[in-house]
Scaffold this motif. Structure first.
Motif, mmCIF file in Angstrom:
data_model
loop_
_atom_site.group_PDB
_atom_site.id
_atom_site.type_symbol
_atom_site.label_atom_id
_atom_site.label_comp_id
_atom_site.label_asym_id
_atom_site.label_seq_id
_atom_site.Cartn_x
_atom_site.Cartn_y
_atom_site.Cartn_z
ATOM 1 N N ALA A 90 -3.000 2.954 -3.952
ATOM 2 C CA ALA A 90 -4.261 3.613 -4.293
ATOM 3 C C ALA A 90 -4.104 5.108 -4.574
ATOM 4 O O ALA A 90 -4.717 5.636 -5.495
ATOM 5 N N SER A 91 -3.271 5.790 -3.811
ATOM 6 C CA SER A 91 -3.187 7.250 -3.977
ATOM 7 C C SER A 91 -2.410 7.662 -5.230
ATOM 8 O O SER A 91 -2.690 8.706 -5.805
ATOM 9 N N ASP A 92 -1.465 6.845 -5.674
ATOM 10 C CA ASP A 92 -0.667 7.188 -6.859
ATOM 11 C C ASP A 92 -0.996 6.336 -8.073
ATOM 12 O O ASP A 92 -0.627 6.682 -9.189
ATOM 13 N N GLY A 93 -1.635 5.195 -7.864
ATOM 14 C CA GLY A 93 -1.879 4.258 -8.954
ATOM 15 C C GLY A 93 -0.655 3.378 -9.155
ATOM 16 O O GLY A 93 0.374 3.549 -8.510
ATOM 17 N N VAL A 94 -0.798 2.423 -10.033
ATOM 18 C CA VAL A 94 0.325 1.534 -10.360
ATOM 19 C C VAL A 94 0.837 1.898 -11.746
ATOM 20 O O VAL A 94 0.095 2.468 -12.548
ATOM 21 N N LEU A 108 2.147 -6.013 -11.172
ATOM 22 C CA LEU A 108 1.739 -7.417 -11.115
ATOM 23 C C LEU A 108 0.893 -7.711 -9.876
ATOM 24 O O LEU A 108 -0.089 -8.450 -9.955
ATOM 25 N N GLN A 109 1.270 -7.145 -8.746
ATOM 26 C CA GLN A 109 0.513 -7.361 -7.512
ATOM 27 C C GLN A 109 -0.911 -6.828 -7.669
ATOM 28 O O GLN A 109 -1.875 -7.474 -7.267
ATOM 29 N N ALA A 110 -1.045 -5.656 -8.274
ATOM 30 C CA ALA A 110 -2.376 -5.074 -8.467
ATOM 31 C C ALA A 110 -3.195 -5.922 -9.433
ATOM 32 O O ALA A 110 -4.384 -6.165 -9.192
ATOM 33 N N GLU A 111 -2.586 -6.388 -10.509
ATOM 34 C CA GLU A 111 -3.307 -7.230 -11.460
ATOM 35 C C GLU A 111 -3.773 -8.521 -10.792
ATOM 36 O O GLU A 111 -4.904 -8.964 -11.001
ATOM 37 N N ARG A 112 -2.896 -9.112 -10.005
ATOM 38 C CA ARG A 112 -3.219 -10.362 -9.302
ATOM 39 C C ARG A 112 -4.350 -10.132 -8.294
ATOM 40 O O ARG A 112 -5.295 -10.916 -8.204
ATOM 41 N N ALA A 113 -4.263 -9.033 -7.549
ATOM 42 C CA ALA A 113 -5.297 -8.720 -6.567
ATOM 43 C C ALA A 113 -6.641 -8.489 -7.258
ATOM 44 O O ALA A 113 -7.677 -8.955 -6.778
ATOM 45 N N LEU A 114 -6.640 -7.796 -8.398
ATOM 46 C CA LEU A 114 -7.884 -7.584 -9.144
ATOM 47 C C LEU A 114 -8.482 -8.893 -9.634
ATOM 48 O O LEU A 114 -9.689 -9.111 -9.550
ATOM 49 N N GLN A 161 -7.721 -8.957 -0.653
ATOM 50 C CA GLN A 161 -7.377 -8.395 -1.967
ATOM 51 C C GLN A 161 -7.444 -6.874 -1.950
ATOM 52 O O GLN A 161 -6.589 -6.209 -2.535
ATOM 53 N N LEU A 162 -8.429 -6.328 -1.268
ATOM 54 C CA LEU A 162 -8.521 -4.872 -1.172
ATOM 55 C C LEU A 162 -7.315 -4.299 -0.435
ATOM 56 O O LEU A 162 -6.796 -3.238 -0.802
ATOM 57 N N GLN A 163 -6.868 -5.006 0.587
ATOM 58 C CA GLN A 163 -5.687 -4.568 1.344
ATOM 59 C C GLN A 163 -4.443 -4.546 0.439
ATOM 60 O O GLN A 163 -3.616 -3.647 0.531
ATOM 61 N N GLN A 164 -4.327 -5.525 -0.447
ATOM 62 C CA GLN A 164 -3.188 -5.566 -1.368
ATOM 63 C C GLN A 164 -3.200 -4.373 -2.322
ATOM 64 O O GLN A 164 -2.143 -3.910 -2.754
ATOM 65 N N LEU A 165 -4.376 -3.882 -2.635
ATOM 66 C CA LEU A 165 -4.487 -2.735 -3.535
ATOM 67 C C LEU A 165 -4.275 -1.402 -2.822
ATOM 68 O O LEU A 165 -4.013 -0.384 -3.459
ATOM 69 N N GLU A 166 -4.395 -1.410 -1.518
ATOM 70 C CA GLU A 166 -4.355 -0.182 -0.710
ATOM 71 C C GLU A 166 -3.054 0.607 -0.895
ATOM 72 O O GLU A 166 -3.082 1.833 -1.011
ATOM 73 N N LEU A 179 -13.098 0.305 -10.324
ATOM 74 C CA LEU A 179 -11.806 0.051 -9.672
ATOM 75 C C LEU A 179 -10.853 -0.608 -10.657
ATOM 76 O O LEU A 179 -9.708 -0.184 -10.800
ATOM 77 N N ARG A 180 -11.324 -1.612 -11.330
ATOM 78 C CA ARG A 180 -10.496 -2.327 -12.310
ATOM 79 C C ARG A 180 -9.989 -1.380 -13.398
ATOM 80 O O ARG A 180 -8.815 -1.378 -13.740
ATOM 81 N N THR A 181 -10.892 -0.555 -13.919
ATOM 82 C CA THR A 181 -10.513 0.394 -14.968
ATOM 83 C C THR A 181 -9.448 1.370 -14.477
ATOM 84 O O THR A 181 -8.454 1.611 -15.160
ATOM 85 N N ALA A 182 -9.642 1.914 -13.301
ATOM 86 C CA ALA A 182 -8.684 2.887 -12.764
ATOM 87 C C ALA A 182 -7.319 2.247 -12.549
ATOM 88 O O ALA A 182 -6.285 2.839 -12.898
ATOM 89 N N VAL A 183 -7.286 1.044 -12.011
ATOM 90 C CA VAL A 183 -6.003 0.359 -11.776
ATOM 91 C C VAL A 183 -5.308 0.090 -13.096
ATOM 92 O O VAL A 183 -4.124 0.395 -13.267
ATOM 93 N N LEU A 184 -6.020 -0.493 -14.039
ATOM 94 C CA LEU A 184 -5.401 -0.867 -15.315
ATOM 95 C C LEU A 184 -4.991 0.340 -16.155
ATOM 96 O O LEU A 184 -4.088 0.245 -16.975
#
Length: 173
Positions: free
Chosen positions: A42-46, A145-151, A34-39, A4-9
């Motif tokens: 999720a389909s497009d990525g950050v 930033l939100q995704a990084e913080r959630a991770l 935290q998972l909700q913040q990433l939701e 998950l971390r790899t895909a987000v980053l």
């Protein structure tokens, strides 16, 4: 969690990785938050930091130009501003002051230093037309930033939760 971390980053869609972590989360409400913040992304990525950095010079020119146009007094100055938009000269680097050009120069400097949160903080001080010109770029940067913080928080919560469970051997000591 690592996938998950790899895909987000890497700015890839991460719906499958998020679903896998969600299946393993258990009853931990903090992890669920935290998972909700990433939701949302999720389909497009950050957006990737590199992409945000590449797109910023054009955004910076637009911010400065829109600010100049909004402050123009009289038709002659408006025409001059539109004509000068073809070749925009603006300061870069560390610059003091609270005018739009100084704020944009500092934000650009923060991006060069890979300090996205500091760049966002600078741009959030913009007002009026300049703020409007920055809004799309800021929205993308805030998603990152939100995704990084959630991770980061998710990793900490998973680590904390794993420390709470002890193996039977540890109970006997």
């Amino acid at each position: 969690m690592g996938q998950l971390r790899t895909a987000v980053l890497q700015a890839r869609p991460y719906g499958e990785e998020l679903a896998a972590v969600r299946r393993l989360q258990g009853d931990d409400a903090a992890i669920g938050d935290q998972l909700q913040q990433l939701e949302e992304s999720a389909s497009d990525g950050v957006p990737a930091l590199a992409a945000l950095k590449r797109s910023f010079p054009a955004t910076a020119r637009e911010i400065v130009q829109r600010d100049r146009e909004s402050r123009a007094e009289g038709w002659a100055e408006q025409i001059w501003n539109r004509a000068s938009a073809l070749v925009t000269v603006r300061p870069v680097g560390e610059r003091s002051g609270e005018d739009t050009e100084a704020i944009v120069a500092r934000a650009e400097r923060r991006l060069e230093e890979d300090r996205l949160a500091a760049a966002v903080q600078e741009l959030e001080t913009l007002q009026g037309a300049a703020a409007e010109a920055a809004s799309d770029w800021l929205a993308r940067a805030k998603k990152r930033l939100q995704a990084e913080r959630a991770l980061r928080d998710l990793g900490q919560n998973v680590y904390d939760a794993s420390g709470e469970t002890q193996s039977p051997e540890e109970d006997d000591s």
